[in-house]
Scaffold this motif. Structure first.
Motif, mmCIF file in Angstrom:
data_model
loop_
_atom_site.group_PDB
_atom_site.id
_atom_site.type_symbol
_atom_site.label_atom_id
_atom_site.label_comp_id
_atom_site.label_asym_id
_atom_site.label_seq_id
_atom_site.Cartn_x
_atom_site.Cartn_y
_atom_site.Cartn_z
ATOM 1 N N ASP A 88 7.908 -77.628 9.708
ATOM 2 C CA ASP A 88 6.538 -77.120 9.539
ATOM 3 C C ASP A 88 5.653 -77.456 10.740
ATOM 4 O O ASP A 88 4.666 -76.765 10.999
ATOM 5 C CB ASP A 88 5.915 -77.697 8.269
ATOM 6 N N ALA A 89 6.010 -78.515 11.459
ATOM 7 C CA ALA A 89 5.185 -78.945 12.597
ATOM 8 C C ALA A 89 5.406 -78.101 13.846
ATOM 9 O O ALA A 89 4.626 -78.200 14.809
ATOM 10 C CB ALA A 89 5.473 -80.415 12.916
ATOM 11 N N VAL A 90 6.448 -77.281 13.849
ATOM 12 C CA VAL A 90 6.758 -76.475 15.029
ATOM 13 C C VAL A 90 5.795 -75.290 15.118
ATOM 14 O O VAL A 90 5.666 -74.506 14.177
ATOM 15 C CB VAL A 90 8.208 -75.971 14.986
ATOM 16 N N LEU A 91 5.133 -75.166 16.257
ATOM 17 C CA LEU A 91 4.159 -74.103 16.475
ATOM 18 C C LEU A 91 4.738 -73.005 17.353
ATOM 19 O O LEU A 91 5.712 -73.224 18.098
ATOM 20 C CB LEU A 91 2.910 -74.663 17.153
ATOM 21 N N ALA A 92 4.134 -71.829 17.283
ATOM 22 C CA ALA A 92 4.554 -70.723 18.140
ATOM 23 C C ALA A 92 4.421 -71.105 19.611
ATOM 24 O O ALA A 92 5.243 -70.708 20.453
ATOM 25 C CB ALA A 92 3.727 -69.481 17.833
ATOM 26 N N THR A 93 3.419 -71.894 19.944
ATOM 27 C CA THR A 93 3.243 -72.327 21.332
ATOM 28 C C THR A 93 4.367 -73.255 21.781
ATOM 29 O O THR A 93 4.767 -73.254 22.951
ATOM 30 C CB THR A 93 1.894 -73.039 21.511
ATOM 31 N N ASP A 94 4.902 -74.066 20.841
ATOM 32 C CA ASP A 94 6.068 -74.897 21.160
ATOM 33 C C ASP A 94 7.245 -73.999 21.536
ATOM 34 O O ASP A 94 7.980 -74.263 22.493
ATOM 35 C CB ASP A 94 6.466 -75.762 19.964
ATOM 36 N N CYS A 95 7.418 -72.941 20.758
ATOM 37 C CA CYS A 95 8.550 -72.043 20.995
ATOM 38 C C CYS A 95 8.414 -71.299 22.307
ATOM 39 O O CYS A 95 9.407 -71.047 23.001
ATOM 40 C CB CYS A 95 8.689 -71.065 19.831
ATOM 41 N N ALA A 96 7.197 -70.942 22.660
ATOM 42 C CA ALA A 96 6.978 -70.269 23.942
ATOM 43 C C ALA A 96 7.437 -71.167 25.094
ATOM 44 O O ALA A 96 8.030 -70.695 26.073
ATOM 45 C CB ALA A 96 5.511 -69.904 24.098
ATOM 46 N N LYS A 97 7.217 -72.469 24.977
ATOM 47 C CA LYS A 97 7.653 -73.413 26.009
ATOM 48 C C LYS A 97 9.181 -73.535 26.036
ATOM 49 O O LYS A 97 9.775 -73.632 27.102
ATOM 50 C CB LYS A 97 7.021 -74.781 25.758
ATOM 51 N N VAL A 98 9.800 -73.549 24.850
ATOM 52 C CA VAL A 98 11.257 -73.621 24.788
ATOM 53 C C VAL A 98 11.872 -72.387 25.431
ATOM 54 O O VAL A 98 12.806 -72.478 26.243
ATOM 55 C CB VAL A 98 11.734 -73.762 23.330
#
Length: 415
Positions: A140-150
């Protein structure tokens, strides 16, 4: 033909509190492009007769493509579109997040899944890169912005490419140059991982009320994949617990009927390994089976592999060796192993001779150096039926002197 792109981007690098981030984000990347939603992407792959897979493990992320050579160029164009123009639709992320959370619930609720999660925490340690335990809250803590960085990390500079099939480098290079002209960026370098820092304790128990079987894992740390004596270590572990003829299976299954199957082997990572015995045991035989596992473990030292056992495993390994190169997929895996562990490119050329050279002295040396006298034990099963037996084993110090620890299916100590 088949190809695989891989990057040093894996779950081992997930930040604390966001375990599961890399896997979730890389899965999201594979859901579509800006111009193709998931359904349209699947239709496009079907039109090309192509299989495209993308995912991430603990140490790396990879994208695979399987397609007939005549359709390679449009398939590469589609792969490039996934990497340079990902769709990243919010609805897809939430659907994948829900699926991942359901998988966590499912793993907690059965002995196999609970034992695997507890082993990660007990052996490696929850704070260790290899010991991450994914939970609903971390997903739940994973954000779309985190994924953009990955996704940005899945870049060409620093990526590794393997290609197997009826195509030459001269044919492939211009196809890649055209398809991936817009693909830019630098991928992360490989990061060294330190030794385990697991929980204090020898035996760990997870309660699964009503479980018909107990999942048992017994093990300790092992060598790196590139350590000397790999052939002897492999043969020794096969004698111990790989296959129906192994000592472990002959004892637990054939003589005692405690289980349908058991295995023992080294689970290698890029940095280190763990020797693990695993089996699903009849609930009423859990304690007895653990005593027999300990007996066979000790027996490898007092009665090293015999000439007949060594001949059986050497011959079996030599007969099975050609299968490593029998298909494009098998060849891709075999070469990928060399890259993952930074092994010399002539490793498989030397393997048959190294396997033939494993004699009694080499196997006995592997036993002395690789089978340690104390182990960690994880058991997931029905507390009401198996805990008294485990307490007795702990009191006797059968596997070590650090006692029995009750943990939950997330690897946390239960107060």
């Amino acid at each position: 033909m088949q190809l695989e792109l891989s990057w040093n981007v894996g779950g081992a690098g997930d930040p604390a509190g966001k375990e599961g981030m890399t896997s979730l984000c890389v899965d999201w990347l594979g859901e579509g492009t800006k111009s193709l939603d998931k359904t349209a992407l699947e239709n496009k792959k079907a039109d090309l007769g192509a299989r495209i897979g993308i995912g991430a493990g603990s140490e790396s992320a990879s994208l695979s493509l399987a397609v007939v050579t005549s359709r390679l160029e449009p398939a590469l164009t589609l792969v490039a579109e996934l990497l340079t123009e990902p769709g990243l639709r919010p609805a897809d992320l939430e659907r994948l997040r829900g699926q991942a959370k359901a998988s966590v619930v499912q793993a907690r609720g059965n002995a196999d899944g609970a034992a695997a999660r507890a082993w990660s925490a007990a052996f490696w340690g929850r704070g260790h890169p290899y010991g991450h335990v994914v939970e609903e809250r971390t997903l739940d803590a994973v954000l779309a912005t985190d994924c953009a960085k990955v996704v940005k990390q899945l870049a060409p500079e620093g990526a590794e490419l393997l290609v197997v099939g009826d195509v030459t480098v001269e044919q492939l290079t211009p196809l890649f140059d055209r398809a991936f002209a817009a693909w830019k960026g630098k991928a992360p370098a490989r990061v060294r991982v330190g030794p385990p820092r697991g929980l204090k304790g020898t035996m760990f128990f997870v309660d699964i009320p009503g479980a018909e079987q107990s999942k048992v894992i017994v093990g300790h740390g092992g060598p790196s994949r590139d350590a000397p004596g790999y052939a002897a270590t492999t043969v020794m572990s096969q004698v111990f617990g790989q296959g129906l003829s192994s000592r472990l299976v002959q004892n637990l299954r054939e003589r005692n009927g405690y289980t349908y199957g058991a295995s023992a082997g080294f689970a290698y990572r890029r940095f280190g390994s763990a020797l693990m015995v695993q089996s699903s045991i009849r609930t009423d035989a859990t304690g007895k089976a653990l005593r027999e596992i300990n007996k066979e473990w000790s027996g490898m030292t007092t009665t090293p592999p015999t000439d007949e056992e060594l001949r059986r495993e050497r011959d079996g390994g030599l007969r099975a060796f050609p299968a490593r190169f029998a298909t494009n997929a098998a060849l891709l895996r075999s070469v990928g192993e060399l890259l993952a562990y930074r092994l010399p490119l002539d490793t498989w050329q030397r393997w048959p001779a190294e396997l033939r050279a494993v004699d009694g002295a080499a196997a006995a040396k592997a036993v002395r150096g690789r089978l340690l006298p104390t182990q960690q034990v994880v058991v997931a099963g029905d507390r009401a039926k198996v805990l008294p037996e485990l307490q007795a084993l702990a009191q006797e110090g059968v596997f070590g002197k650090d006692g029995l620890v009750i943990v939950d299916a997330d690897g946390r100590v239960v107060k």
